[in-house]
Design a protein around this motif. Structure first.
Motif, mmCIF file in Angstrom:
data_model
loop_
_atom_site.group_PDB
_atom_site.id
_atom_site.type_symbol
_atom_site.label_atom_id
_atom_site.label_comp_id
_atom_site.label_asym_id
_atom_site.label_seq_id
_atom_site.Cartn_x
_atom_site.Cartn_y
_atom_site.Cartn_z
ATOM 1 N N VAL A 1 0.854 -1.198 0.000
ATOM 2 C CA VAL A 1 0.000 0.000 0.000
ATOM 3 C C VAL A 1 0.888 1.246 0.000
ATOM 4 C CG1 VAL A 1 -1.634 1.351 1.384
ATOM 5 C CG2 VAL A 1 -2.012 -1.108 1.033
ATOM 6 N N ASN B 1 -5.060 4.316 11.799
ATOM 7 C CA ASN B 1 -3.823 4.010 12.540
ATOM 8 C C ASN B 1 -3.173 5.356 12.887
ATOM 9 O OD1 ASN B 1 -1.285 3.268 13.417
ATOM 10 N ND2 ASN B 1 -0.588 2.499 11.440
ATOM 11 N N ASP C 1 -7.075 4.533 2.499
ATOM 12 C CA ASP C 1 -6.192 3.428 2.870
ATOM 13 C C ASP C 1 -6.933 2.567 3.887
ATOM 14 O OD1 ASP C 1 -2.750 3.215 4.089
ATOM 15 O OD2 ASP C 1 -4.400 1.778 4.153
ATOM 16 N N HIS D 1 -6.397 -1.822 7.298
ATOM 17 C CA HIS D 1 -6.763 -2.438 8.595
ATOM 18 C C HIS D 1 -8.223 -2.874 8.641
ATOM 19 C CE1 HIS D 1 -2.978 -1.284 10.633
ATOM 20 N NE2 HIS D 1 -3.041 -0.186 9.926
ATOM 21 N N LYS E 1 -2.152 -7.127 6.600
ATOM 22 C CA LYS E 1 -2.408 -6.979 8.035
ATOM 23 C C LYS E 1 -3.307 -8.109 8.525
ATOM 24 C CE LYS E 1 -0.321 -3.077 9.084
ATOM 25 N NZ LYS E 1 0.817 -3.378 8.194
ATOM 26 N N ARG F 1 2.169 3.556 21.298
ATOM 27 C CA ARG F 1 1.331 2.630 20.538
ATOM 28 C C ARG F 1 1.856 1.221 20.780
ATOM 29 N NH1 ARG F 1 1.389 2.011 14.121
ATOM 30 N NH2 ARG F 1 3.083 0.649 14.799
HETATM 31 C C1 LIG Z 1 -2.435 2.742 7.428
HETATM 32 C C2 LIG Z 1 -1.353 1.887 6.848
HETATM 33 N N1 LIG Z 1 -1.156 1.876 5.501
HETATM 34 C C3 LIG Z 1 -0.193 1.114 4.938
HETATM 35 C C4 LIG Z 1 0.612 0.322 5.720
HETATM 36 C C5 LIG Z 1 1.709 -0.525 5.081
HETATM 37 O O1 LIG Z 1 1.284 -1.070 3.905
HETATM 38 P P1 LIG Z 1 2.268 -1.984 3.048
HETATM 39 O O2 LIG Z 1 3.165 -1.039 2.316
HETATM 40 O O3 LIG Z 1 3.000 -2.852 4.008
HETATM 41 O O4 LIG Z 1 1.353 -2.749 2.152
HETATM 42 C C6 LIG Z 1 0.440 0.286 7.094
HETATM 43 C C7 LIG Z 1 1.331 -0.599 7.927
HETATM 44 N N2 LIG Z 1 1.518 -0.079 9.201
HETATM 45 C C8 LIG Z 1 2.572 -0.253 9.916
HETATM 46 C C9 LIG Z 1 3.713 -1.111 9.609
HETATM 47 O O5 LIG Z 1 4.505 -1.016 10.793
HETATM 48 N N3 LIG Z 1 3.954 -0.059 11.658
HETATM 49 C C10 LIG Z 1 2.797 0.390 11.164
HETATM 50 O O6 LIG Z 1 2.052 1.196 11.705
HETATM 51 C C11 LIG Z 1 -0.557 1.083 7.673
HETATM 52 O O7 LIG Z 1 -0.771 1.087 9.009
#
Ligand SMILES: Cc1ncc(COP(=O)(O)O)c(C/N=C2\CONC2=O)c1O
Length: 405
Positions: free
Chosen positions: A107, A184, A212, A215, A246, A373
């Motif tokens: 993402v 988040n 986004d 979650h 997730k 957190r």
């Molecule tokens: C809102 C949100 N968007 C995207 C991502 C990551 O997406 P990816 O690029 O992995 O598909 C996270 C991962 N959140 C994390 C990862 O470690 N700490 C966090 O708060 C997230 O919390």
């Protein structure tokens, strides 16, 4: 039926969780020497889980492994779309067209690309704070200015300051809102009324909206995810980001679902995005959405109980702290500001004094000072030890302060 109490050794797996904390949290500052060996830390920081992905996912990967050739691959088959769109219809009552689905290896990489495709060089990116820091990094990476709107903390329930959001959105250089839905780090699940208001502001000021929703499967029992695009089915400037990463603890397989109904933007994406996927990741994601629901429902029960344990323990042992059970995610957002001065680094304090790795303070862009957190996606035994260490370290600190006045 599933053993979420199992402690799984993640050493020697190149896990960010075990090996990346010095760089990510402490900026690889070699002057910091902790009185703990790496394996002695209780890890409550990066958002992945200490639970094995469901067997059905592992079986799906094994089945693909038996095909033994792993050449260039893309989601060509109808199957993946059928399985994922069925998941969205069943769990969120939301339908999207096959032509609108593109794949990304994350993402965040999608946000990095979309900010460049959507915002002209002098245009700005708007998001709510506190925020997952990568929303800001997606703007920074593209040399686009960030504009933030602080959420209001009403006795632990975070709400949107719609007057402030409208004021920021009215800046005619603000072109894009990145909405975190669910949110988040606060865990809020936005209500239909809140999403309606966000959408009305976005339409009034002609904003693009990236929702986004990574979650969106990890809600407390009884909470319901509402995709932003479901509330505004005819608004052609919404991009929805979802993923199994997730939900099923698959972040390392790097596969995400990006839904772009806007024809022109989707064409830009398809012409510029490196449009190949990992065959094992496709197999894993498809198996997860097709057969992973029973595991997910048990995971949600386990996480709900971990939140109950956490709230009870913190309310008992840190009476000046404030915690509300997050409506979503496996991340607890705890106000410990009564125990710390503004200058103190919370991650450094808890790593050094408690042997607990966590995120907090200024790591969430702004509007987050005094908060930590806690990742609760771990076996209860690990959670309880982490909470014990956290509360003991704060209590000891408090006693010392009281002793010397
Ligand atoms: C809102 C949100 N968007 C995207 C991502 C990551 O997406 P990816 O690029 O992995 O598909 C996270 C991962 N959140 C994390 C990862 O470690 N700490 C966090 O708060 C997230 O919390």
């Amino acid at each position: 039926m599933y053993n979420f109490d199992e402690i799984i050794d993640r050493r020697n797996t190149n896990a960010m969780n075990t090996d990346g904390f010095r760089e990510y949290i402490f900026k690889a500052d070699d002057s910091i020497v902790f009185p703990y060996k790496d394996e002695e830390f209780i890890r409550m920081w990066v958002a992945d889980m200490e639970f094995a992905t469901p067997d059905v996912v592992i079986d799906g990967i094994k089945e693909r492994l038996e095909k033994r050739i792993f050449g260039y691959t893309r989601v060509f088959s109808e199957d993946y779309y059928q399985v994922f769109s069925k998941w969205c219809e069943k769990r969120y009552g939301w339908h999207f067209e096959k032509k609108d689905l593109v794949m990304s290896n994350g993402v965040i990489p999608a946000l990095y690309e979309l900010v460049e495709y959507i915002c002209k060089e002098d245009e700005k990116v708007l998001f709510l704070t506190p925020s997952y820091a990568y929303f800001k990094y997606a703007a920074d990476h593209n040399n686009r200015e960030s504009v933030v709107s602080d959420l209001i903390n009403n006795a632990g329930r975070y709400e949107i300051d719609f007057d402030d959001l409208e004021k920021k959105a009215a800046d005619n250089k603000v072109a894009l809102l990145i909405l975190c839905n669910p949110h988040n780090p606060t865990g809020r699940v936005w209500t239909e009324e809140e999403l309606q208001k966000i959408g009305e502001i976005s339409l009034r000021h002609n904003l693009w909206v990236i929702s986004d929703e990574i979650h969106c499967d990890l809600l407390r029992k009884g909470k319901q995810q509402i995709p932003f695009a479901k509330v505004f089915p005819n608004y052609n400037k919404i991009i929805t980001c979802m993923a199994p990463s997730k939900t099923f603890n698959l972040a390392g397989l790097m596969i995400s679902n990006i839904i772009i109904p806007n024809e022109e933007l989707r064409k830009t994406w398809l012409s510029r995005h490196y449009n190949f996927d990992n065959p094992l990741s496709i197999a894993a994601a498809q198996a997860a959405y097709e057969k992973g629901e029973p595991w997910l429902e048990e995971l949600r029960e386990y996480l709900d109980e971990n939140f109950r344990i956490t709230k009870e323990y913190i309310n008992t042992h840190l009476p000046e702290a404030h915690i509300e059970i997050s409506e979503s995610t496996y991340l607890a957002w705890v106000d410990v500001s009564e125990y710390f001065s503004d200058e103190e680094s919370l991650p450094l304090f808890f790593a050094y004094k408690a042997g607990v790795l966590l995120e907090g303070g200024s790591m969430f862009v702004q509007n987050s000072d005094g908060f930590v957190r806690l990742n609760l996606a771990c076996p209860k035994s690990v959670l309880k030890e982490g909470l014990r260490r956290i509360c003991e370290a704060v209590s000891n600190k408090n006693e010392k302060q009281n002793k010397y006045g």
